[in-house]
Design a protein around this motif. Structure first.
Motif: not given
Length: 629
Positions: A147-151, A154-155, A157-159, A204
């Motif tokens: 499983r790869k953690e989101l940067t 990326e988090e 972008s989802l929000q 980041e």
């Protein structure tokens, strides 16, 4: 694909059409490699139709050039190879549909499943080994599944996607007269989305700065560890970089520190070493596990071009033997069968009415086919679902379309004289790979840096390193020793009915009960050698076989003389005839190559003890059987 071909001859559309065609053909090739012929058949047809449509549009839009671009010959070649695969798959599917009906009419047994094969670089000979690209995918599949953690970006972008969805839902509920409120919602959405991106970017940057600071700090620690050398060699520089990666991994994971504490508390407990390696290899993202996979892929990439060219000829040149024996059974009574996985392509003999399988490439030598005079198998039967040269041609074209030229002949087979040198190079690479893995392991876990710890660590590394490479490595050994194996096979065939007395065994070393098989346990142990995938495990089979010979001989002598078995002993003069008889009964000429591989990869400490004496005795027996007239 069709639209990409309409930019005119030689324009960007031509290159796009070729790329699109190659992507479509690659998808079909992956389905073909994965054993999904029906889906691959449809995808190949789609690729051909797309190529034809793209070429048609190029020709229709051409102004005097005929629609021929520099990519046109390549697209035609790709379409031709896809068409060849379509023909092959269609023929195979037709046979597959015809066989159940024929079996239903004839009532015969269903054929045994066989290994799926790929073609060698010669384009015409079957090879039981997967290409290096597929081998690498198999080795790293577990690591990719982690499983790869989101940067932070990326988090964010989802929000923002969720905010946009909520905004659209609220706007849809507004009346046309509420334009001012819609403007307010739009501005609020833009502000929130921008804030999320700004905050994520700052997070980041902070995270990257901390990671870089930690990397530099760990790099300094690694430099201090290697500070004794004034000028580091490239190997030492790589080792330092790997050690820094190990330190960085240990910053984020707790289990390495726990194992270090256990090793420190119980330095003499060798069972901890096996547990440590089981845990280590279950985390594919650890630098040691990554290095292990990388070195395995490098060795396999060097092995594949050699063994994929030579296995088809070797399978036909070394006759298979059946001396009336059978594979030993497991304690529960279940017969041992050769693995059908991609990591174990060879098949050991499976004697019985269903078929005899024993060759370097695993090709069935007798499966419902007539046998030669004397009960020995005739020529090799064709595999159930062959993969013609079109499959390999398509793989080569997709791998390097720029290097393809019309009418380019495939590479010819390697010279027979070059095989020993290639074997030396592969052996050297394997020794270097295991040394690098052991050095990195001792750097990462200092508690293993004892004599017993090193030996146990080396054993664990070998058991992890050799299994996926065992089959192609043994194929190379058999190619090098093919003349000797052929001579040994002829001798085994000539003397397959020899009795123990014919081999020079005295009556006191024979079973007292008539009809009882002599030294059956030793024969079974030697037949287990091809099933093992690690040199140490193979050597254990040899040692068990010789112990079994001594136990049987003492039992026979004690039963005849009325003495306790412990009072009888087998002398060195008696051991060679007994072992020669046992070797003859195994019917395995590849034991010669197995012994050569064991002698090369077994550590010197084992070869000077009991195991080394057992291996030398087996080699002497093989040479004796080979020289029988």
């Amino acid at each position: 694909m069709a639209a990409a071909g309409g930019d005119g001859p030689g324009g960007p559309g031509a290159g796009q059409a070729l790329q699109a065609a190659m992507r479509a053909a690659s998808g079909a090739l992956e389905m073909d490699s994965a054993g999904r012929p029906r889906e691959a058949y449809v995808q190949y047809l789609r690729s051909i139709a797309g190529i034809a449509q793209a070429l048609q549009e190029e020709a229709a839009g051409a102004d005097g050039s005929g629609g021929v671009t520099p990519d046109t010959p390549k697209m035609l070649k790709l379409a031709e190879q896809c068409l060849e695969r379509v023909k092959s798959i269609a023929a195979a599917l037709g046979k597959a549909q015809a066989k159940p009906a024929a079996q239903e009419r004839g009532g015969g047994p269903a054929p045994l499943p066989r290994h799926r094969r790929v073609l060698s670089d010669e384009g015409a000979k079957l090879s039981p080994f997967v290409p290096p690209e597929i081998f690498q995918k198999l080795q790293i599949a577990e690591a990719q599944s982690a499983r790869k953690e989101l940067t932070p970006l990326e988090e964010a972008s989802l929000q923002n996607q969720k905010l946009k969805a909520a905004y659209e839902a609220r706007v849809a509920r507004l009346n046309p007269s509420q334009a001012l409120q819609k403007t307010s919602l739009t501005l609020s959405l833009q502000r929130q989305m921008m804030e999320n991106l700004v905050i994520a970017k700052a997070r980041e940057e902070t995270l990257q700065r901390k990671m870089e600071e930690r990397r530099l700090r760990l790099q300094e620690a690694a430099n201090r560890r290697f500070s004794g050398s004034v000028a580091l060699t490239p190997e030492e520089q790589e080792q330092r970089a790997l050690y820094a990666a190990v330190l960085e991994y240990e910053q984020d994971h707790e289990w390495p520190r726990q194992w270090k504490a256990r090793l420190k508390r119980s330095p003499a407990d060798l069972s901890l070493v096996s547990g440590l390696f089981s845990c280590l290899l279950s985390f594919p993202e650890h630098p040691i596990a990554q290095l292990l996979r990388r070195l395995q892929c490098a060795v396999y990439a060097r092995l594949y071009p050699v063994v994929s060219r030579g296995t088809a000829d070797a399978a036909l040149s070394v006759p298979s033997l059946d001396v009336g024996g059978s594979l030993p059974a497991e304690p529960g009574g279940r017969r041992l069968r050769a693995s059908r996985s991609l990591h174990c392509m060879f098949s050991v003999p499976e004697h019985g009415p269903a078929g005899l399988r024993h060759s370097l490439s695993g090709t069935p030598l007798a499966d419902g086919t007539p046998r030669a005079e004397g009960g020995w198998p005739g020529p090799a039967a064709a595999p159930q679902t062959p993969r013609e040269s079109s499959f390999e041609d398509l793989e080569r074209f997709l791998a390097s379309p720029e290097g393809w030229a019309p009418g380019e002949p495939p590479d010819g087979p390697g010279q027979e004289a070059a095989l020993p040198e290639q074997l030396k190079g592969v052996v050297r690479d394997i020794h270097n790979a295991i040394d690098r893995l052991l050095a990195l392991t001792l750097l990462a876990f200092e508690g293993l840096n004892t004599a017993a710890g090193k030996d146990q660590s080396l054993a664990c590394l070998e058991e992890a390193f050799f299994p996926p490479l065992c089959a192609p490595l043994l194929a190379l050994y058999r190619s090098v020793h093919r003349p000797r194996e052929a001579a040994l096979a002829r001798s085994m065939e000539r003397h397959r009915h020899a009795s123990p007395a014919d081999m020079g065994l005295s009556s006191r070393l024979l079973p007292p009960a008539p009809g009882r098989p002599a030294y059956g346990s030793a024969i079974e142990d030697l037949r287990l050698i091809p099933l093992e995938t690690c040199p140490r495990r193979k050597l254990e089979c040899v040692a068990r076989a010789l112990r079994g010979i001594c136990e049987c001989a003492e039992e026979y002598c004690g039963a005849r003389d009325g003495r306790s078995p412990a009072c009888a002993a087998v002398g060195a003069d008696d051991l060679l005839p007994i072992l020669s008889y046992v070797v003859l009964q195994t019917g395995l000429p590849q034991l010669l190559s197995e012994c050569a591989a064991m002698e090369e990869f077994i550590h010197e400490g084992y070869l000077i003890g009991e195991e080394g004496y057992c291996l030398t005795s087996l080699q002497s027996a093989l040479s004796y059987v080979e020289s029988l007239q």
